[in-house]
Design an enzyme around this catalytic site. Sequence first.
Site, PDB file in Angstrom:
ATOM      1  N   LYS A 260       1.924  -3.297   7.434  1.00 15.17           N
ATOM      2  CA  LYS A 260       2.732  -2.979   5.770  1.00 15.17           C
ATOM      3  C   LYS A 260       3.875  -3.181   5.700  1.00 15.17           C
ATOM      4  O   LYS A 260       4.564  -3.830   4.537  1.00 15.17           O
ATOM      5  CB  LYS A 260       1.442  -2.801   4.713  1.00 15.17           C
TER       6      LYS A 260
ATOM      7  N   TYR B 209      -1.765  -0.559  11.197  1.00 14.37           N
ATOM      8  CA  TYR B 209      -2.146  -1.129   9.872  1.00 14.37           C
ATOM      9  C   TYR B 209      -0.760  -0.707   8.544  1.00 14.37           C
ATOM     10  O   TYR B 209       0.231  -1.740   8.356  1.00 14.37           O
ATOM     11  CB  TYR B 209      -3.425  -0.871   9.089  1.00 14.37           C
TER      12      TYR B 209
ATOM     13  N   THR C 152       0.991  -1.633  -0.347  1.00 15.06           N
ATOM     14  CA  THR C 152       0.124   0.198  -0.308  1.00 15.06           C
ATOM     15  C   THR C 152       0.847   1.154  -0.364  1.00 15.06           C
ATOM     16  O   THR C 152       1.904   1.136   0.412  1.00 15.06           O
ATOM     17  CB  THR C 152      -0.735   0.028   1.288  1.00 15.06           C
ATOM     18  N   ASP C 153       0.028   1.917  -0.982  1.00 19.41           N
ATOM     19  CA  ASP C 153       1.101   3.948  -0.431  1.00 19.41           C
ATOM     20  C   ASP C 153       1.038   4.392   1.055  1.00 19.41           C
ATOM     21  O   ASP C 153       1.754   4.854   1.256  1.00 19.41           O
ATOM     22  CB  ASP C 153       0.176   4.544  -1.285  1.00 19.41           C
ATOM     23  N   GLU C 154      -0.195   3.297   1.665  1.00 19.40           N
ATOM     24  CA  GLU C 154       0.298   3.883   3.448  1.00 19.40           C
ATOM     25  C   GLU C 154       1.119   3.233   4.260  1.00 19.40           C
ATOM     26  O   GLU C 154       2.260   4.457   5.268  1.00 19.40           O
ATOM     27  CB  GLU C 154      -0.896   3.653   3.590  1.00 19.40           C
TER      28      GLU C 154
HETATM   29  P1  NAD Z   1      -9.585  -7.548   3.140  1.00 25.55           P
HETATM   30  O1  NAD Z   1      -9.487  -7.055   3.656  1.00 25.55           O
HETATM   31  O2  NAD Z   1     -10.764  -6.985   1.730  1.00 25.55           O
HETATM   32  O3  NAD Z   1      -9.303  -8.781   2.315  1.00 25.55           O
HETATM   33  C1  NAD Z   1      -8.392  -9.873   3.196  1.00 25.55           C
HETATM   34  C2  NAD Z   1      -8.102 -11.383   2.497  1.00 25.55           C
HETATM   35  O4  NAD Z   1      -7.531 -11.814   3.682  1.00 25.55           O
HETATM   36  C3  NAD Z   1     -10.052 -11.830   3.063  1.00 25.55           C
HETATM   37  O5  NAD Z   1     -10.436 -12.431   2.776  1.00 25.55           O
HETATM   38  C4  NAD Z   1      -9.266 -12.303   4.771  1.00 25.55           C
HETATM   39  O6  NAD Z   1     -10.237 -13.223   4.708  1.00 25.55           O
HETATM   40  C5  NAD Z   1      -8.282 -12.717   4.669  1.00 25.55           C
HETATM   41  N1  NAD Z   1      -7.144 -12.869   5.736  1.00 25.55           N
HETATM   42  C6  NAD Z   1      -6.793 -12.286   6.742  1.00 25.55           C
HETATM   43  N2  NAD Z   1      -5.970 -13.081   8.049  1.00 25.55           N
HETATM   44  C7  NAD Z   1      -5.480 -13.885   7.020  1.00 25.55           C
HETATM   45  C8  NAD Z   1      -4.620 -15.066   7.503  1.00 25.55           C
HETATM   46  N3  NAD Z   1      -4.379 -15.130   8.123  1.00 25.55           N
HETATM   47  N4  NAD Z   1      -4.442 -15.819   6.306  1.00 25.55           N
HETATM   48  C9  NAD Z   1      -5.194 -15.927   5.537  1.00 25.55           C
HETATM   49  N5  NAD Z   1      -5.802 -15.479   5.021  1.00 25.55           N
HETATM   50  C10 NAD Z   1      -6.039 -14.574   5.868  1.00 25.55           C
HETATM   51  O7  NAD Z   1      -8.380  -6.734   2.037  1.00 25.55           O
HETATM   52  P2  NAD Z   1      -8.103  -5.793   0.683  1.00 25.55           P
HETATM   53  O8  NAD Z   1      -8.708  -4.843   1.026  1.00 25.55           O
HETATM   54  O9  NAD Z   1      -8.890  -7.102  -0.823  1.00 25.55           O
HETATM   55  O10 NAD Z   1      -6.538  -6.142   0.637  1.00 25.55           O
HETATM   56  C11 NAD Z   1      -6.195  -6.906   0.052  1.00 25.55           C
HETATM   57  C12 NAD Z   1      -4.565  -6.409  -0.383  1.00 25.55           C
HETATM   58  O11 NAD Z   1      -4.277  -5.217  -0.582  1.00 25.55           O
HETATM   59  C13 NAD Z   1      -3.669  -6.171   1.881  1.00 25.55           C
HETATM   60  O12 NAD Z   1      -2.885  -6.884   1.850  1.00 25.55           O
HETATM   61  C14 NAD Z   1      -3.932  -4.512   1.752  1.00 25.55           C
HETATM   62  O13 NAD Z   1      -2.653  -4.249   2.425  1.00 25.55           O
HETATM   63  C15 NAD Z   1      -3.459  -4.308   0.198  1.00 25.55           C
HETATM   64  N6  NAD Z   1      -4.058  -3.667  -0.339  1.00 25.55           N
HETATM   65  C16 NAD Z   1      -5.165  -3.062  -0.164  1.00 25.55           C
HETATM   66  C17 NAD Z   1      -5.734  -1.873  -0.770  1.00 25.55           C
HETATM   67  C18 NAD Z   1      -6.959  -1.431  -0.558  1.00 25.55           C
HETATM   68  O14 NAD Z   1      -7.551  -0.414  -1.076  1.00 25.55           O
HETATM   69  N7  NAD Z   1      -8.061  -1.850   0.484  1.00 25.55           N
HETATM   70  C19 NAD Z   1      -4.982  -0.601  -1.281  1.00 25.55           C
HETATM   71  C20 NAD Z   1      -3.576  -0.995  -1.754  1.00 25.55           C
HETATM   72  C21 NAD Z   1      -2.750  -1.976  -1.059  1.00 25.55           C
HETATM   73  O1  TDX Z   2     -16.943   6.351   7.421  1.00 20.60           O
HETATM   74  C1  TDX Z   2     -15.665   6.968   7.146  1.00 20.60           C
HETATM   75  N1  TDX Z   2     -15.275   7.830   6.618  1.00 20.60           N
HETATM   76  C2  TDX Z   2     -14.549   8.592   6.548  1.00 20.60           C
HETATM   77  O2  TDX Z   2     -14.703   9.865   6.302  1.00 20.60           O
HETATM   78  C3  TDX Z   2     -14.527   5.925   6.362  1.00 20.60           C
HETATM   79  C4  TDX Z   2     -14.665   4.473   7.036  1.00 20.60           C
HETATM   80  C5  TDX Z   2     -13.562   6.437   6.047  1.00 20.60           C
HETATM   81  N2  TDX Z   2     -13.425   8.065   6.184  1.00 20.60           N
HETATM   82  C6  TDX Z   2     -12.408   9.060   5.535  1.00 20.60           C
HETATM   83  C7  TDX Z   2     -10.822   8.213   6.178  1.00 20.60           C
HETATM   84  C8  TDX Z   2      -9.436   7.738   4.914  1.00 20.60           C
HETATM   85  O3  TDX Z   2      -9.603   9.084   5.185  1.00 20.60           O
HETATM   86  O4  TDX Z   2     -12.253   8.075   4.152  1.00 20.60           O
HETATM   87  C9  TDX Z   2     -11.199   8.066   3.550  1.00 20.60           C
HETATM   88  C10 TDX Z   2     -10.737   6.385   2.778  1.00 20.60           C
HETATM   89  O5  TDX Z   2     -10.822   5.649   4.623  1.00 20.60           O
HETATM   90  P1  TDX Z   2     -10.998   3.605   4.596  1.00 20.60           P
HETATM   91  O6  TDX Z   2     -12.119   3.412   3.179  1.00 20.60           O
HETATM   92  O7  TDX Z   2     -10.846   3.266   5.208  1.00 20.60           O
HETATM   93  O8  TDX Z   2      -9.021   3.857   3.837  1.00 20.60           O
HETATM   94  P2  TDX Z   2      -7.682   4.415   4.227  1.00 20.60           P
HETATM   95  O9  TDX Z   2      -7.953   4.387   5.257  1.00 20.60           O
HETATM   96  O10 TDX Z   2      -6.939   6.134   3.414  1.00 20.60           O
HETATM   97  O11 TDX Z   2      -7.124   3.105   3.584  1.00 20.60           O
HETATM   98  C11 TDX Z   2      -7.081   2.018   2.818  1.00 20.60           C
HETATM   99  O12 TDX Z   2      -6.635   2.658   1.756  1.00 20.60           O
HETATM  100  C12 TDX Z   2      -5.149   2.172   2.215  1.00 20.60           C
HETATM  101  C13 TDX Z   2      -7.348   0.869   2.513  1.00 20.60           C
HETATM  102  O13 TDX Z   2      -8.457   0.589   3.534  1.00 20.60           O
HETATM  103  C14 TDX Z   2      -5.940   0.018   3.133  1.00 20.60           C
HETATM  104  O14 TDX Z   2      -6.261  -0.932   2.629  1.00 20.60           O
HETATM  105  C15 TDX Z   2      -5.444   0.483   1.634  1.00 20.60           C
HETATM  106  O15 TDX Z   2      -3.684  -0.296   2.037  1.00 20.60           O
END
Ligand code: NAD
Ligand code: TDX
Length: 332
Positions: free
Chosen positions: A154, A150, A123-125
């Site tokens: 990462k 988190y 992630t970019d975080e």
């Molecule tokens: P998500 O939370 O929707 O899914 C995570 C999955 O991992 C789930 O299916 C969960 O059951 C599984 N999991 C959790 N713990 C586990 C374990 N111990 N063993 C096996 N499986 C396990 O997450 P997502 O949003 O799909 O993110 C996927 C990946 O991408 C993560 O590594 C996250 O850091 C990265 N990422 C997410 C975003 C975003 O915006 N969502 C952006 C950049 C990177």
């Molecule tokens: O109800 C809400 N109201 C609100 O204002 C929630 C859930 C979030 N927010 C804000 C917080 C953030 O500024 O919205 C923005 C996005 O929040 P999230 O969806 O929780 O994402 P963020 O914290 O930016 O992280 C996400 O992007 C990077 C993913 O959850 C991560 O897994 C990924 O790595």
Amino acid sequence: MKILVTGGAGFIGSNFIHYWLEKHPDDEIINFDLLTYAGHLESLESIKDNPHYSFIKGDITDAKAVDEVVSKVDAIIHFAAESHVDRSILDPLIFTKTNIIGTQILLEAAKKFGIKKFHHVSTDEVFGALPLDSDTKFNEETSYNPHSPYAASKASSDHLVRAYHDTFGISVTITNCSNNFGPYQDPEKFMPRMITNLLSGQKVKVYGDGKYVRDWLHVLDHARAIEMVFLNAAQGSTYCVGGMTKDVNNLEVAQKVIKLLGKSESESIEFVTDRPGHDRRYAVDWTKINKDLGWEPQYDFDSWLEKTVKWYQENESWWKPLKEKSESIYKK
Ligand code: NAD
Ligand code: TDX
């Protein structure tokens, strides 16, 4: 090729599996997922009988189970993680266990069984936060400066992946991607929480002043970026992936969604207590992946947003059963 996808029942993993099997129908995918609160096999219902797809319920922190599955594959694409920043504030330890220890156990298995390619989805975080009203962006040279548990977990996992490449010669690649949105995203996250709140007659909950900026990218654009890096990038390389060409803050995103759903703005927004340690702005410079591999987002933000809102309108049966549970964490 036989590919192990970890976390394939989650948001990005499930979209990736659909994408991959459509593009590479001769490959075989094993989805290894613990099915935590974030894992939804319903997202994979349409491919569950595909002979090129199989599911194993398992934990990436369980070395024996990991060894067993890794011994059967050629490559690993690693999505599994605890992924929600707000949960990492409530219960940080599981983030250390899953995201750091789990990644290391996978790397150990990759070393033991001579895995050809290990792609780590990050992630970019990990880079921290940027100031508002600036042109600065994260890129592959940006120093790590994570703020939430988190993001710190990462960041640690990225360092381990590079260490296993440098020390043991494992073939690795990493993508650091910005905020994804699209189908099958758990309604705990901002975009689906907002859409499903509005579809349920509730208000959008905007944290703090709402002037927080995220670099939104559609999940299928992310899947295509992972595909290109996994197939074509040099081993040991990292790519930053993002989608926006200009900043749009959370309040502006909410206004767009409210408009798409034909709701009244004054009756649809509630400002709520801010997230502790809330990162102000993310923006990603994706020049390197564009130049090296020819990747760019397929559509602009507004087009993808419209498609996404429509998907949640048409797929209430997917998100409705998850909604109550996802809202319960916000009551804590
Ligand atoms: P998500 O939370 O929707 O899914 C995570 C999955 O991992 C789930 O299916 C969960 O059951 C599984 N999991 C959790 N713990 C586990 C374990 N111990 N063993 C096996 N499986 C396990 O997450 P997502 O949003 O799909 O993110 C996927 C990946 O991408 C993560 O590594 C996250 O850091 C990265 N990422 C997410 C975003 C975003 O915006 N969502 C952006 C950049 C990177
Ligand atoms: O109800 C809400 N109201 C609100 O204002 C929630 C859930 C979030 N927010 C804000 C917080 C953030 O500024 O919205 C923005 C996005 O929040 P999230 O969806 O929780 O994402 P963020 O914290 O930016 O992280 C996400 O992007 C990077 C993913 O959850 C991560 O897994 C990924 O790595």
